[in-house]
Scaffold this motif. Structure first.
Motif, mmCIF file in Angstrom:
data_model
loop_
_atom_site.group_PDB
_atom_site.id
_atom_site.type_symbol
_atom_site.label_atom_id
_atom_site.label_comp_id
_atom_site.label_asym_id
_atom_site.label_seq_id
_atom_site.Cartn_x
_atom_site.Cartn_y
_atom_site.Cartn_z
ATOM 1 N N SER A 262 0.839 -1.196 0.000
ATOM 2 C CA SER A 262 0.000 0.000 0.000
ATOM 3 C C SER A 262 0.870 1.241 0.000
ATOM 4 O O SER A 262 2.008 1.228 0.460
ATOM 5 C CB SER A 262 -0.910 0.004 1.230
ATOM 6 O OG SER A 262 -0.127 0.028 2.396
ATOM 7 N N ASP A 263 0.332 2.311 -0.523
ATOM 8 C CA ASP A 263 1.060 3.576 -0.532
ATOM 9 C C ASP A 263 1.359 4.024 0.891
ATOM 10 O O ASP A 263 0.593 3.775 1.814
ATOM 11 C CB ASP A 263 0.232 4.657 -1.235
ATOM 12 C CG ASP A 263 0.155 4.433 -2.728
ATOM 13 O OD1 ASP A 263 -0.836 4.884 -3.319
ATOM 14 O OD2 ASP A 263 1.057 3.798 -3.295
ATOM 15 N N ASP A 264 2.447 4.700 1.067
ATOM 16 C CA ASP A 264 2.773 5.267 2.366
ATOM 17 C C ASP A 264 1.943 6.528 2.526
ATOM 18 O O ASP A 264 2.330 7.611 2.092
ATOM 19 C CB ASP A 264 4.274 5.575 2.435
ATOM 20 C CG ASP A 264 4.695 6.041 3.813
ATOM 21 O OD1 ASP A 264 5.903 6.024 4.079
ATOM 22 O OD2 ASP A 264 3.828 6.426 4.614
ATOM 23 N N ARG A 265 0.786 6.385 3.150
ATOM 24 C CA ARG A 265 -0.151 7.510 3.249
ATOM 25 C C ARG A 265 0.419 8.651 4.085
ATOM 26 O O ARG A 265 0.164 9.816 3.810
ATOM 27 C CB ARG A 265 -1.472 7.032 3.847
ATOM 28 C CG ARG A 265 -2.193 5.982 3.006
ATOM 29 C CD ARG A 265 -2.653 6.524 1.675
ATOM 30 N NE ARG A 265 -3.410 5.533 0.931
ATOM 31 C CZ ARG A 265 -3.878 5.715 -0.298
ATOM 32 N NH1 ARG A 265 -3.630 6.854 -0.919
ATOM 33 N NH2 ARG A 265 -4.554 4.780 -0.909
ATOM 34 N N ASP A 266 1.168 8.316 5.131
ATOM 35 C CA ASP A 266 1.767 9.378 5.942
ATOM 36 C C ASP A 266 2.694 10.238 5.103
ATOM 37 O O ASP A 266 2.699 11.468 5.218
ATOM 38 C CB ASP A 266 2.550 8.787 7.117
ATOM 39 C CG ASP A 266 1.644 8.237 8.204
ATOM 40 O OD1 ASP A 266 0.459 8.596 8.225
ATOM 41 O OD2 ASP A 266 2.129 7.450 9.027
ATOM 42 N N ASP B 147 -9.795 6.638 5.798
ATOM 43 C CA ASP B 147 -10.703 6.271 4.724
ATOM 44 C C ASP B 147 -11.558 5.108 5.241
ATOM 45 O O ASP B 147 -11.059 3.994 5.413
ATOM 46 C CB ASP B 147 -9.884 5.849 3.493
ATOM 47 C CG ASP B 147 -10.743 5.462 2.297
ATOM 48 O OD1 ASP B 147 -11.942 5.173 2.486
ATOM 49 O OD2 ASP B 147 -10.213 5.422 1.172
ATOM 50 N N LEU B 148 -12.837 5.373 5.511
ATOM 51 C CA LEU B 148 -13.695 4.338 6.074
ATOM 52 C C LEU B 148 -13.925 3.185 5.108
ATOM 53 O O LEU B 148 -14.214 2.065 5.536
ATOM 54 C CB LEU B 148 -15.048 4.944 6.467
ATOM 55 C CG LEU B 148 -15.129 5.628 7.839
ATOM 56 C CD1 LEU B 148 -16.520 6.202 8.053
ATOM 57 C CD2 LEU B 148 -14.771 4.666 8.956
ATOM 58 N N ASP B 149 -13.792 3.430 3.809
ATOM 59 C CA ASP B 149 -14.037 2.384 2.826
ATOM 60 C C ASP B 149 -12.893 1.371 2.777
ATOM 61 O O ASP B 149 -13.123 0.171 2.662
ATOM 62 C CB ASP B 149 -14.260 3.005 1.440
ATOM 63 C CG ASP B 149 -15.463 3.930 1.422
ATOM 64 O OD1 ASP B 149 -16.575 3.448 1.706
ATOM 65 O OD2 ASP B 149 -15.294 5.132 1.154
ATOM 66 N N SER B 150 -11.656 1.857 2.868
ATOM 67 C CA SER B 150 -10.499 0.967 2.767
ATOM 68 C C SER B 150 -9.866 0.629 4.109
ATOM 69 O O SER B 150 -9.163 -0.364 4.241
ATOM 70 C CB SER B 150 -9.425 1.600 1.878
ATOM 71 O OG SER B 150 -8.844 2.734 2.510
ATOM 72 N N THR C 12 -17.777 13.173 2.819
ATOM 73 C CA THR C 12 -17.704 12.343 1.621
ATOM 74 C C THR C 12 -17.052 13.167 0.522
ATOM 75 O O THR C 12 -17.359 14.354 0.354
ATOM 76 C CB THR C 12 -19.087 11.862 1.168
ATOM 77 O OG1 THR C 12 -19.944 13.004 0.956
ATOM 78 C CG2 THR C 12 -19.718 10.963 2.215
ATOM 79 N N ALA C 13 -16.148 12.543 -0.203
ATOM 80 C CA ALA C 13 -15.434 13.211 -1.301
ATOM 81 C C ALA C 13 -15.017 12.163 -2.307
ATOM 82 O O ALA C 13 -14.480 11.118 -1.933
ATOM 83 C CB ALA C 13 -14.214 13.965 -0.782
ATOM 84 N N GLY C 14 -15.288 12.438 -3.585
ATOM 85 C CA GLY C 14 -14.900 11.499 -4.628
ATOM 86 C C GLY C 14 -15.552 10.135 -4.481
ATOM 87 O O GLY C 14 -14.977 9.113 -4.869
ATOM 88 N N GLY C 15 -16.742 10.103 -3.916
ATOM 89 C CA GLY C 15 -17.449 8.843 -3.752
ATOM 90 C C GLY C 15 -16.976 8.012 -2.570
ATOM 91 O O GLY C 15 -17.411 6.870 -2.399
ATOM 92 N N ALA D 128 -4.399 13.110 -0.052
ATOM 93 C CA ALA D 128 -3.459 12.004 0.113
ATOM 94 C C ALA D 128 -4.079 10.667 -0.278
ATOM 95 O O ALA D 128 -3.382 9.677 -0.458
ATOM 96 C CB ALA D 128 -2.970 11.945 1.554
ATOM 97 N N PHE D 129 -5.420 10.639 -0.444
ATOM 98 C CA PHE D 129 -6.122 9.415 -0.813
ATOM 99 C C PHE D 129 -6.745 9.507 -2.214
ATOM 100 O O PHE D 129 -7.368 8.557 -2.657
ATOM 101 C CB PHE D 129 -7.236 9.122 0.208
ATOM 102 C CG PHE D 129 -6.715 8.722 1.548
ATOM 103 C CD1 PHE D 129 -6.665 7.403 1.915
ATOM 104 C CD2 PHE D 129 -6.270 9.677 2.445
ATOM 105 C CE1 PHE D 129 -6.189 7.025 3.153
ATOM 106 C CE2 PHE D 129 -5.794 9.318 3.692
ATOM 107 C CZ PHE D 129 -5.738 7.985 4.046
#
Length: 313
Positions: free
Chosen positions: A76-80, A104-107, A276-279, A311-312
């Motif tokens: 996974s991408d280094d989100r930090d 990100d509640l979805d992932s 919510t943003a970008g679905g 960042a997401f």
């Protein structure tokens, strides 16, 4: 080799043999990369699939056997790191400080920037109400009409007198600490005496609180969570700023806090909530202090919220 026999059966011209050899060589190189420490991002993988679309199925299978390549899980991408990069573009006034945490509640992926402690100002009102709801659950009772009136005014209008009444009702800092131990807030300390607005917290703890309100596996009952979510989704019109700046339209539920410190005249400005943003659905907590005006503090937390979501993206 098996791949050479397949090549002689299916491609008789010397030109075809040369093309297949090139494909095989390329497959070996890709295999070495996948087995090492370098990885290819998703968009690059998509390009690789496109570039190989002209290879026949049998040739592709031969290339796979020749290289002995097994699909590797892409890290996974280094989100930090992505959030830190995004925050470099956020203008921070001299002497001001900012921290932000996002989930990100979805992932289930999250990121955090800054780990210092900040005054909560009025965002602690969400924590106060969560503590009251936990106490009511433990007593197997509903909130009284008076408690509901205080809760509505405290969250929707950010009424301080109502917050003071419920702060006393939960047992002030001690009551908040008992609730936060159950809610998973490990770096939050209640303000002295009646000074609930000087509770100290971190962006990470506020993200943990938001997960209790909006996520799964909460200490709060479904009814308590729905109640708190409803209040945070009906904030007074003049307080609809902060993390909502990163939302698409009206897809938000939030609580803001702002406080001018008497000793310095500088502002604490904070915002927490769900957007919510970008679905996709995000929990965002952004804290700041040291802004010379409330307006500059608002601009700072809004910019930090947008950076968190970027960042997401």
């Amino acid at each position: 080799m098996e791949s050479h026999r397949v090549t002689r059966r299916r491609a008789r011209s010397s030109r075809s043999r040369a093309v297949l050899s090139t494909v095989l060589a390329s497959a070996v190189v890709v295999g070495g990369t996948a087995a090492g420490t370098v990885y290819v991002r998703a968009h690059a993988d998509a390009g690789a699939v496109s570039s190989q679309s002209s290879v026949t199925p049998s040739a592709s299978a031969s290339a796979s056997r020749e290289a002995s390549v097994e699909p590797a899980a892409e890290p996974s991408d280094d989100r930090d790191a992505l959030l830190e990069k995004a925050m470099r573009a956020v203008a921070v006034e001299d002497g001001a400080d900012v921290a932000v945490a996002v989930l990100d509640l979805d992932s289930g992926d999250s990121a955090r920037y800054g780990d210092g402690a900040f005054d909560t100002a009025s965002i602690v009102k969400v924590d106060i109400l969560a503590a009251l709801l936990l106490q009511a659950q433990d007593a197997d009772r509903r909130l009284t009409a008076q408690e509901k009136a205080y809760a509505t005014a405290m969250i929707e209008d950010s009424d301080n007198d109502s917050a003071s009444a419920l702060w006393t009702a939960i047992g002030r800092a001690d009551g908040l600490a008992r609730a936060n131990k159950r809610l998973g807030l490990t770096d939050t300390t209640g303000g002295d005496g009646p000074l609930w607005g000087l509770t100290q917290t971190t962006a990470g703890d506020q993200l943990a609180l938001l997960q209790q309100v909006f996520g799964d596996g909460s200490e709060l009952s479904d009814a308590s969570r729905t109640y708190l979510q409803g209040l945070m989704g009906n904030i007074a019109a003049d307080q609809r700023w902060g993390v909502s700046a990163a939302a698409d339209g009206a897809g938000w539920a939030l609580k803001n806090g702002w406080l001018a410190r008497s000793a310095t005249g500088l502002w604490d400005v904070n915002s927490i909530g769900r957007i919510t943003a970008g679905g996709r659905t995000y929990l965002v907590a952004t804290l700041s202090n040291g802004s010379s005006t409330k307006e500059k503090g608002i601009s700072l937390v809004e910019a930090a919220a947008r950076a968190a979501v970027s960042a997401f993206a």
